[in-house]
Design a protein around this motif. Sequence first.
Motif, PDB file in Angstrom:
ATOM      1  N   SER A 129      46.471  35.562  43.188  1.00 43.60           N
ATOM      2  CA  SER A 129      48.185  35.591  43.156  1.00 43.60           C
ATOM      3  C   SER A 129      48.669  36.149  42.097  1.00 43.60           C
ATOM      4  CB  SER A 129      49.010  34.286  43.446  1.00 43.60           C
ATOM      5  OG  SER A 129      48.694  33.385  42.368  1.00 43.60           O
ATOM      6  N   GLY A 130      49.830  36.788  42.052  1.00 43.85           N
ATOM      7  CA  GLY A 130      50.497  37.241  40.966  1.00 43.85           C
ATOM      8  C   GLY A 130      50.085  38.758  40.894  1.00 43.85           C
ATOM      9  N   ARG A 131      50.119  39.552  39.996  1.00 40.13           N
ATOM     10  CA  ARG A 131      49.838  40.801  39.786  1.00 40.13           C
ATOM     11  C   ARG A 131      48.580  41.377  40.027  1.00 40.13           C
ATOM     12  NH1 ARG A 131      54.229  43.098  36.998  1.00 40.13           N
ATOM     13  NH2 ARG A 131      53.368  44.972  37.844  1.00 40.13           N
ATOM     14  N   THR A 132      48.333  40.977  41.261  1.00 42.00           N
ATOM     15  CA  THR A 132      46.696  41.438  42.125  1.00 42.00           C
ATOM     16  C   THR A 132      46.630  42.997  41.822  1.00 42.00           C
ATOM     17  OG1 THR A 132      47.578  41.302  44.167  1.00 42.00           O
ATOM     18  CG2 THR A 132      46.540  39.328  43.087  1.00 42.00           C
ATOM     19  N   GLU A 133      47.376  43.503  41.740  1.00 38.05           N
ATOM     20  CA  GLU A 133      47.144  45.064  41.628  1.00 38.05           C
ATOM     21  C   GLU A 133      46.346  45.685  40.546  1.00 38.05           C
ATOM     22  OE1 GLU A 133      50.194  43.782  41.597  1.00 38.05           O
ATOM     23  OE2 GLU A 133      51.632  44.856  40.128  1.00 38.05           O
TER      24      GLU A 133
END
Length: 119
Positions: free
Chosen positions: A25-29
């Motif tokens: 989760s979070g800034r998985t990019e």
Amino acid sequence: QVQLVESGGGLVQAGGSLRLSCAASGRTEYINAMGWYRQAPGKEREFVAAIGWSANWRKYGDSVKDRFTISRDSARKMVHLQMRSLEADETAVYYCGGKRLGADSFDYWGPGTQGTVSP
């Protein structure tokens, strides 16, 4: 930042199987690859398997490559590790890791999940 949480550890008899999962989760990019490491009591952390987050590649540690399978569910932002024919000396804490594009090593880590293999 990226948060990783493992699940699926537990107790199994030698020769049995376990399936571990890792949710990102979070800034998985930021993620370019995901993988699994393990650390047994008194031993150094050992590479188990890795998979490209968008690219289609997989890597395995020599001791597991014929028995373990890593896979990903991109839509759910999850990575799984199917472990078969487990041996007692594979009792360890299994950690999920994430690596950013351009990073030399995994720099995001989950808290770990215990996998115990009884003789």
